[in-house]
Design an enzyme around this catalytic site. Structure first.
Site, PDB file in Angstrom:
ATOM      1  N   GLU A 172       0.822  -1.225   0.000  1.00 26.20           N
ATOM      2  CA  GLU A 172       0.000   0.000   0.000  1.00 26.20           C
ATOM      3  C   GLU A 172       0.852   1.270   0.000  1.00 26.20           C
ATOM      4  O   GLU A 172       0.660   2.167   0.834  1.00 26.20           O
ATOM      5  CB  GLU A 172      -0.972  -0.011   1.194  1.00 26.20           C
ATOM      6  CG  GLU A 172      -1.991  -1.124   1.089  1.00 26.20           C
ATOM      7  CD  GLU A 172      -3.141  -1.037   2.092  1.00 26.20           C
ATOM      8  OE1 GLU A 172      -3.069  -0.254   3.067  1.00 26.20           O
ATOM      9  OE2 GLU A 172      -4.125  -1.780   1.897  1.00 26.20           O
ATOM     10  N   GLU A 291      -5.394  -8.223  -0.640  1.00 28.84           N
ATOM     11  CA  GLU A 291      -6.111  -7.961   0.627  1.00 28.84           C
ATOM     12  C   GLU A 291      -7.555  -7.681   0.277  1.00 28.84           C
ATOM     13  O   GLU A 291      -7.834  -6.715  -0.449  1.00 28.84           O
ATOM     14  CB  GLU A 291      -5.544  -6.742   1.364  1.00 28.84           C
ATOM     15  CG  GLU A 291      -4.303  -7.026   2.143  1.00 28.84           C
ATOM     16  CD  GLU A 291      -3.861  -5.839   3.005  1.00 28.84           C
ATOM     17  OE1 GLU A 291      -4.732  -5.148   3.593  1.00 28.84           O
ATOM     18  OE2 GLU A 291      -2.650  -5.601   3.072  1.00 28.84           O
TER      19      GLU A 291
HETATM   20  O1  AHR Z   1      -5.323  -5.864   6.935  1.00 27.89           O
HETATM   21  C1  AHR Z   1      -5.178  -4.744   7.741  1.00 27.89           C
HETATM   22  C2  AHR Z   1      -4.420  -3.612   7.059  1.00 27.89           C
HETATM   23  O2  AHR Z   1      -5.209  -3.095   6.027  1.00 27.89           O
HETATM   24  C3  AHR Z   1      -3.129  -3.967   6.376  1.00 27.89           C
HETATM   25  O3  AHR Z   1      -2.043  -3.964   7.235  1.00 27.89           O
HETATM   26  C4  AHR Z   1      -2.974  -2.888   5.368  1.00 27.89           C
HETATM   27  O4  AHR Z   1      -2.217  -3.285   4.260  1.00 27.89           O
HETATM   28  C5  AHR Z   1      -4.399  -2.497   5.037  1.00 27.89           C
HETATM   29  O5  AHR Z   1      -4.576  -1.131   5.059  1.00 27.89           O
END
Ligand code: AHR
Length: 500
Positions: A172, A291
């Site tokens: 990210e 994610e």
């Molecule tokens: O999954 C929780 C968090 O969400 C992760 O660390 C991050 O990559 C995202 O913003």
């Protein structure tokens, strides 16, 4: 409500990459400590890995697991987590304002992966670190021996290389919350140079560049284009992250997030192809949805940080309900319907931290509601995804102009002759009579099984004391007649029907 679904054995969208059934383990909250690793727990093995969580991970059917973060990755020194455990430093983790003991690290994760039967997906820190640390880490992990770093791994007890194939270039990096956030220009250059040196260390790896942290990021679109404009030739994947919410507390609106995910995937693929077209390249960049999940009830700062730099505090321990399970089922359908571009995906995370598995430190482990659609999709999602033609009435929502009540995908497994329909009925009031034609897939089909996830109370949850409140049930309302099926889908239900 009536709907229709048609597929043809010759109209194949794509082979299904089983890595779409991935998950995510971050050093965050109780995901590692108190989740997968808890020395002294009644079910822990000699390495401190919780046996109950290992068993549930296998049952979940996760195929690949991303590690060690997440936001945590952008401040992580890989060296802290290898070697004798009593020599490992204790650090302050600036991602989650926690104390990290480093008692669990790369080699422990690799041992755990083998026990869990999953493939590892690793990330390199491109926040506080850069290309040099990335290539050193890769050399430590994947080089056979004879160099200082590969010999160090051997000294640490790992004679054979870990042979980790999939690597994320940071996490990210478009997000201002990230430790050492970068612009697309800055990150694109670093990603390119890191990818180059990593490939020189090990040409067999696959690399994913960071895409947008979510579709509403102000830099969305220009970020992907700008990053790939630099590193297109050196990377294989771009990532997408997305967390769904029901902040409006309307299930009908909530179902719209599935359509938005479909748009997100198609848009990112189009941006990748635009960069490719400009370069007159034959290469296609694939998508890593590394994610994704429902996350909104605990998406507040007080759930993400606890005062006093605690060790493994409970963070974002979202409790999932029946409607969240339908969203997760729908999102899985969206991924399968885009199987030509989405080749890896990680449900975030695995345990406790927005996890399908929940534990009590020192106590039980149980399946959250979202565990079930994922486990069913992984169990029956083998083979190739067929192109579906669907006819269904639809409704209008603020989130999305046209939401068909039926949302479905069909996966055909030539190896065992089975064909599975995954279908979501998004009507909250009406059951659906679904007619399916499996053209060319054999006239002598019989039902293997039909399972539904449905609960009359969409807010029902699974708890330690009532762990099976929301769980798969048999759907007895299926008639098979040669290539044709008629299935009755309950209102607000996720369904998995297999014939052979
Ligand atoms: O999954 C929780 C968090 O969400 C992760 O660390 C991050 O990559 C995202 O913003």
């Amino acid at each position: 409500l009536k709907a229709r679904l048609v597929v043809d054995r010759d109209f194949v969208l794509s082979d299904l990459d089983r890595r779409v059934f991935g998950a995510f383990v971050e050093h965050m909250g109780r995901c590692v400590y108190g989740g997968i690793y808890e020395p002294g727990h009644a079910t822990a093995d000699e390495q401190g890995f919780r046996g109950d969580v290992l068993e549930l991970t296998r049952e979940l059917g996760a195929t690949i697991i991303r590690y060690p973060g997440g936001n945590f990755l952008s401040g992580y020194n890989w060296e802290d987590g290898v070697g004798p455990s009593d020599k490992r430093p204790v650090r302050r983790d600036l991602a989650w304002f926690s104390t990290e003991t480093n008692q669990f690290g790369t080699n422990e994760f690799m041992d755990w992966s083998k026990k869990a039967g999953i493939e590892p997906m690793f990330g390199v820190n491109l926040g506080t670190k850069g290309p040099d640390e990335a290539r050193q880490f890769l050399e430590y992990c994947n080089h056979v021996g004879g160099s200082t770093l590969s010999n160090l791994r051997r000294e640490h007890g790992y004679e054979k290389p870990h042979d980790i194939k999939f690597w994320c270039l940071g996490n990210e990096m478009d997000g201002p919350w990230q430790i050492c956030h970068k612009t697309a220009e800055e990150y694109g250059r670093v990603a390119l140079e890191t990818a180059k040196v990593m490939r020189w260390v090990d040409p067999t790896i696959q690399l994913a560049a960071c895409g947008s942290s979510h579709r509403n990021m102000p830099t969305y679109g220009s970020w992907e284009y700008g990053v790939l404009d630099h590193c297109y030739d050196e990377v294989d994947f771009i990532s997408l992250h997305t967390y769904f919410n029901n902040n409006a507390d309307s299930t009908a609106e909530y179902f719209g997030v599935i359509e938005l995910l479909d748009s997100f995937i198609k848009e990112v693929a189009a941006i990748c192809d635009a960069v490719g077209a400009k370069r007159r390249s034959h290469k296609k960049i694939m998508l890593s949805l590394d994610e994704w999940n429902v996350w909104y009830k605990t998406h507040k700062i007080e759930h993400m940080r606890k005062p006093g730099w605690p060790e493994a505090p409970p963070l974002i321990e979202e409790v999932y309900n029946a409607e969240d399970a339908l969203i997760v089922g729908g999102a899985l359908i969206a991924m399968l319907n885009n199987a030509d571009r989405v080749k890896t995906a990680c449900l975030a995370q695995l345990v406790n931290v927005i996890g399908p598995i929940m534990t009590e430190t020192g106590g039980d482990a149980w399946r959250q509601t979202i565990f079930h659609p994922f486990a069913l999709a992984s169990k029956f999602g083998h083979g190739r995804v067929l192109r579906t033609v669907a006819e269904s009435p639809s409704y209008t929502a603020k989130a999305f102009p046209e939401i068909p009540y039926l949302y479905a995908t069909v996966v055909d497994n030539p190896l065992d002759g089975s064909t599975t329909i995954f279908a979501l009925n998004r009507s909250l009031s009406d059951s659906m009579e679904l007619d399916v034609e499996l053209r060319g897939l054999g006239k002598e089909r019989t039902l293997v099984g039909a399972t539904e996830i449905h609960h009359a109370n969409l807010k029902a949850v699974n708890t330690k004391d009532a762990p099976n409140t929301v769980s798969p049930k048999v759907n007895a309302d299926v008639a098979v007649d040669g290539e044709k099926l008629r299935i009755k889908l309950k209102p607000a239900s996720f369904n998995v029907i297999t014939t052979r």
